[in-house]
Design an enzyme around this catalytic site. Structure first.
Site, PDB file in Angstrom:
ATOM      1  N   GLY A  87       0.935  -1.330   0.106  1.00 37.06           N
ATOM      2  CA  GLY A  87      -0.086  -0.011   0.015  1.00 37.06           C
ATOM      3  C   GLY A  87       0.884   1.331  -0.038  1.00 37.06           C
ATOM      4  N   HIS A 105       7.278  -5.912 -10.281  1.00 37.18           N
ATOM      5  CA  HIS A 105       6.909  -5.886  -8.823  1.00 37.18           C
ATOM      6  C   HIS A 105       6.096  -6.915  -8.209  1.00 37.18           C
ATOM      7  CE1 HIS A 105       6.851  -2.785  -5.788  1.00 37.18           C
ATOM      8  NE2 HIS A 105       5.501  -3.088  -5.552  1.00 37.18           N
ATOM      9  N   TRP A 129       5.351  -1.735   0.126  1.00 35.04           N
ATOM     10  CA  TRP A 129       5.305  -0.802   1.171  1.00 35.04           C
ATOM     11  C   TRP A 129       5.462  -1.487   2.568  1.00 35.04           C
ATOM     12  CZ3 TRP A 129       5.476   2.767   4.683  1.00 35.04           C
ATOM     13  CH2 TRP A 129       4.668   2.945   5.734  1.00 35.04           C
ATOM     14  N   ASP A 160      11.211  -3.802 -12.504  1.00 32.46           N
ATOM     15  CA  ASP A 160      10.286  -3.287 -11.619  1.00 32.46           C
ATOM     16  C   ASP A 160      10.430  -1.861 -11.808  1.00 32.46           C
ATOM     17  OD1 ASP A 160       8.760  -2.199  -9.733  1.00 32.46           O
ATOM     18  OD2 ASP A 160       9.341  -3.425  -8.040  1.00 32.46           O
TER      19      ASP A 160
END
Length: 303
Positions: free
Chosen positions: A29, A283, A103, A255
């Site tokens: 997130g 990612h 995150w 990524d």
């Protein structure tokens, strides 16, 4: 649910072996969630007590950020660290392995720096550290690769203002239509810069408008505040302190949203870490998840 100060309640779940090695998963997130529980596949359920938690303001935790905007300023990295450690105490866990994705890797690192005696190992995938340069890259610089999408995101931002600061303000506007429109534009931008990931598939990234708005509200809130990790408190500045804790960093070469230089710099600063770069993925692809599970297994076998 775990009751926390300020009226927040955190959703948590445990699976695997009740007497196994404790491990906690920290989702991405900010503004993501545990989802359907796929994170559990990366842990051997015979060996681990697997803990998952939806972070404050999102997932099955309550209230959502968009339903409690007056309290948004109390939702910080330091608050999340306190939440995680309160859950550890609630479950009677002395020490645990940390596993974070995207995150969640920044949050895992920040937690380990705050509570090093509570951490046995760290396994991170799609690594981020929450630095200002990373935030600038993902919200502005990478626009050189996606100029059409970035123009749509940034055309109304006042000159000299950071895009992420502008959207953080819009997503707290008194007008629901302003908030909704900003969330839609932010979601379109997130969908654009992840589109070069080899594992990406077309489709609605956040089909539910409430999920779109909650995610955008939290991510812009955190990024506008440099993840509440600034100056001498950045993860990278403090990374040498992690040396006593063994860790594995797994990252995709392709990524675009988070260049491989991010885990590279962390690895160079963290003496106890090993870095695995997957040349064919972005990612968080399938091979990265296999290497993540392998690293977790290896730590369990070594104990």
């Amino acid at each position: 649910m775990l009751a926390r100060p300020g009226g927040a309640e955190l959703y948590w779940e445990c699976s695997g072996n009740a007497h196994g090695r404790p491990a906690v998963y920290l989702h991405g997130g900010p503004g993501g969630s545990l989802g359907k529980g796929g994170y559990r596949r990366r842990f051997d359920p015979a060996k681990h007590l697997i803990v998952g938690v939806d972070q404050r303001g999102t997932g099955r935790s309550t209230p959502w950020a968009i339903d409690d905007l007056d309290s948004l300023d109390t939702n910080t990295t330091q608050t999340l660290i306190a939440d995680i450690d309160a859950l550890r105490e609630h479950l009677g866990i002395e020490v645990w392995l940390l596993h974070g994705v995207s995150w969640g890797s920044t949050l895992a690192l920040a937690y380990a720096l705050a509570h090093p005696a509570r951490v046995t190992e760290i396994v991170l995938t799609a690594v981020t550290t929450g630095g200002r340069d990373e935030i600038t890259w993902i919200t502005e610089t990478v626009g050189a690769i996606f100029p059409e999408a970035w123009d749509a995101l940034s055309r109304d931002v006042p000159t000299g203002r950071r895009v992420v600061d502008h959207y953080a303000q819009l997503l707290r506007d008194a007008d629901p239509a302003v908030r909704s429109g900003a969330a839609d534009r932010w979601d379109a931008w997130e969908s654009a810069h992840i589109s070069l990931d080899p594992s990406w598939r077309p489709g609605d990234r956040h089909a539910d408008p409430r999920i779109r708005q909650n995610f955008a509200t939290l991510v812009t809130h955190y990024w506008s505040n440099d993840c509440f990790l600034t100056g001498a408190d950045t993860v990278l500045a403090r990374a040498p302190r992690l040396a006593p804790i063994p860790g594995v960093l797994v990252h995709g070469r392709l990524d675009v949203s988070g260049p491989a230089v991010i885990p590279w710099r962390l690895h160079r600063a963290w003496e106890g870490s090993r870095l695995r770069i997957v040349d064919t993925e972005g990612h968080g692809g399938a091979i990265e998840m296999e290497l993540t599970a392998q690293a977790i297994d290896e730590f369990a076998a070594a104990r």
